[in-house]
Design a protein around this motif. Structure first.
Motif, PDB file in Angstrom:
ATOM      1  N   LEU A   4      -5.344 -43.813  23.743  1.00  0.00           N
ATOM      2  CA  LEU A   4      -4.754 -45.084  24.177  1.00  0.00           C
ATOM      3  C   LEU A   4      -3.264 -45.134  23.893  1.00  0.00           C
ATOM      4  O   LEU A   4      -2.474 -45.601  24.721  1.00  0.00           O
ATOM      5  CB  LEU A   4      -5.455 -46.254  23.490  1.00  0.00           C
ATOM      6  CG  LEU A   4      -6.825 -46.607  24.033  1.00  0.00           C
ATOM      7  CD1 LEU A   4      -7.483 -47.670  23.165  1.00  0.00           C
ATOM      8  CD2 LEU A   4      -6.726 -47.086  25.455  1.00  0.00           C
ATOM      9  N   MET A   5      -2.883 -44.655  22.716  1.00  0.00           N
ATOM     10  CA  MET A   5      -1.472 -44.647  22.357  1.00  0.00           C
ATOM     11  C   MET A   5      -0.682 -43.776  23.346  1.00  0.00           C
ATOM     12  O   MET A   5       0.362 -44.185  23.859  1.00  0.00           O
ATOM     13  CB  MET A   5      -1.276 -44.132  20.939  1.00  0.00           C
ATOM     14  CG  MET A   5       0.180 -44.114  20.501  1.00  0.00           C
ATOM     15  SD  MET A   5       0.420 -43.445  18.852  1.00  0.00           S
ATOM     16  CE  MET A   5       0.023 -41.732  19.102  1.00  0.00           C
ATOM     17  N   ALA A   6      -1.195 -42.579  23.631  1.00  0.00           N
ATOM     18  CA  ALA A   6      -0.509 -41.678  24.555  1.00  0.00           C
ATOM     19  C   ALA A   6      -0.444 -42.267  25.957  1.00  0.00           C
ATOM     20  O   ALA A   6       0.573 -42.143  26.646  1.00  0.00           O
ATOM     21  CB  ALA A   6      -1.207 -40.324  24.585  1.00  0.00           C
ATOM     22  N   LEU A  31       1.006 -34.799  28.258  1.00  0.00           N
ATOM     23  CA  LEU A  31       1.957 -34.211  27.316  1.00  0.00           C
ATOM     24  C   LEU A  31       1.999 -34.984  26.000  1.00  0.00           C
ATOM     25  O   LEU A  31       2.206 -34.404  24.936  1.00  0.00           O
ATOM     26  CB  LEU A  31       3.353 -34.161  27.932  1.00  0.00           C
ATOM     27  CG  LEU A  31       3.542 -33.157  29.067  1.00  0.00           C
ATOM     28  CD1 LEU A  31       4.917 -33.344  29.710  1.00  0.00           C
ATOM     29  CD2 LEU A  31       3.385 -31.737  28.553  1.00  0.00           C
ATOM     30  N   ALA A  32       1.805 -36.287  26.072  1.00  0.00           N
ATOM     31  CA  ALA A  32       1.899 -37.119  24.871  1.00  0.00           C
ATOM     32  C   ALA A  32       0.613 -37.131  24.049  1.00  0.00           C
ATOM     33  O   ALA A  32       0.663 -37.331  22.837  1.00  0.00           O
ATOM     34  CB  ALA A  32       2.268 -38.553  25.261  1.00  0.00           C
ATOM     35  N   GLY A  36       0.305 -37.341  20.046  1.00  0.00           N
ATOM     36  CA  GLY A  36      -0.242 -38.582  19.494  1.00  0.00           C
ATOM     37  C   GLY A  36      -1.457 -38.333  18.626  1.00  0.00           C
ATOM     38  O   GLY A  36      -1.616 -38.947  17.575  1.00  0.00           O
ATOM     39  N   PHE A  37      -2.313 -37.406  19.042  1.00  0.00           N
ATOM     40  CA  PHE A  37      -3.510 -37.084  18.261  1.00  0.00           C
ATOM     41  C   PHE A  37      -3.127 -36.510  16.899  1.00  0.00           C
ATOM     42  O   PHE A  37      -3.682 -36.903  15.870  1.00  0.00           O
ATOM     43  CB  PHE A  37      -4.393 -36.098  19.014  1.00  0.00           C
ATOM     44  CG  PHE A  37      -5.623 -35.695  18.259  1.00  0.00           C
ATOM     45  CD1 PHE A  37      -6.699 -36.560  18.182  1.00  0.00           C
ATOM     46  CD2 PHE A  37      -5.697 -34.482  17.613  1.00  0.00           C
ATOM     47  CE1 PHE A  37      -7.833 -36.216  17.470  1.00  0.00           C
ATOM     48  CE2 PHE A  37      -6.822 -34.122  16.902  1.00  0.00           C
ATOM     49  CZ  PHE A  37      -7.898 -34.986  16.839  1.00  0.00           C
ATOM     50  N   LEU A  42      -2.780 -37.190  11.139  1.00  0.00           N
ATOM     51  CA  LEU A  42      -2.074 -36.941   9.891  1.00  0.00           C
ATOM     52  C   LEU A  42      -1.643 -38.211   9.171  1.00  0.00           C
ATOM     53  O   LEU A  42      -1.639 -38.273   7.950  1.00  0.00           O
ATOM     54  CB  LEU A  42      -0.854 -36.048  10.141  1.00  0.00           C
ATOM     55  CG  LEU A  42      -1.150 -34.630  10.609  1.00  0.00           C
ATOM     56  CD1 LEU A  42       0.151 -33.899  10.913  1.00  0.00           C
ATOM     57  CD2 LEU A  42      -1.960 -33.868   9.574  1.00  0.00           C
ATOM     58  N   ILE A  43      -1.268 -39.219   9.917  1.00  0.00           N
ATOM     59  CA  ILE A  43      -0.661 -40.402   9.314  1.00  0.00           C
ATOM     60  C   ILE A  43      -1.652 -41.541   9.100  1.00  0.00           C
ATOM     61  O   ILE A  43      -1.471 -42.345   8.189  1.00  0.00           O
ATOM     62  CB  ILE A  43       0.547 -40.869  10.162  1.00  0.00           C
ATOM     63  CG1 ILE A  43       1.609 -39.794  10.094  1.00  0.00           C
ATOM     64  CG2 ILE A  43       1.083 -42.191   9.689  1.00  0.00           C
ATOM     65  CD1 ILE A  43       2.837 -40.089  10.902  1.00  0.00           C
ATOM     66  N   ALA A  44      -2.712 -41.612   9.882  1.00  0.00           N
ATOM     67  CA  ALA A  44      -3.652 -42.736   9.782  1.00  0.00           C
ATOM     68  C   ALA A  44      -4.224 -42.924   8.375  1.00  0.00           C
ATOM     69  O   ALA A  44      -4.269 -44.059   7.896  1.00  0.00           O
ATOM     70  CB  ALA A  44      -4.767 -42.598  10.810  1.00  0.00           C
TER      71      ALA A  44
END
Length: 69
Positions: A4-6, A31-32, A36-37, A42-44
Motif C-alpha cells: 500500500l505504501m509503495a 520499483l518502490a 518499501g518492503f 527493518l523499521i517497523a
C-alpha cells in the motif's frame, strides 16, 4: 503495508512529475515496492517499540500525578 505504501507513494510521485498518465504509475509501484518492503521490515519493529513506550509513558504519568495528590 509495504504494498500500500509503495502504491500510494508511486502514484503520488508519478502524478506530481507527469500528471495523470496511465502506465507510468505501475512502473513506479513495482520499483518502490521492494524498497518499501525492506524499509517497513527493518523499521517497523523499532517504531512499534517506540510507540508502545510513548503510550505507556503518556498513560502512566497522569496516574502517578493523581496518586501523589
Amino acid at each position: 503495508m509495504s504494498g500500500l505504501m509503495a502504491f500510494f507513494i508511486g502514484a503520488w510521485v508519478t502524478f506530481i512529475n507527469l500528471g495523470l498518465v496511465s502506465g507510468y504509475w505501475m512502473k513506479a509501484f513495482f520499483l518502490a515496492w521492494p524498497a518499501g518492503f525492506i524499509v517497513v521490515t527493518l523499521i517497523a519493529p523499532t517504531i512499534q517499540h517506540i510507540s508502545q513506550r510513548l503510550l505507556v509513558w503518556c498513560y502512566a504519568e497522569p496516574n502517578k500525578s493523581i496518586e501523589k495528590n
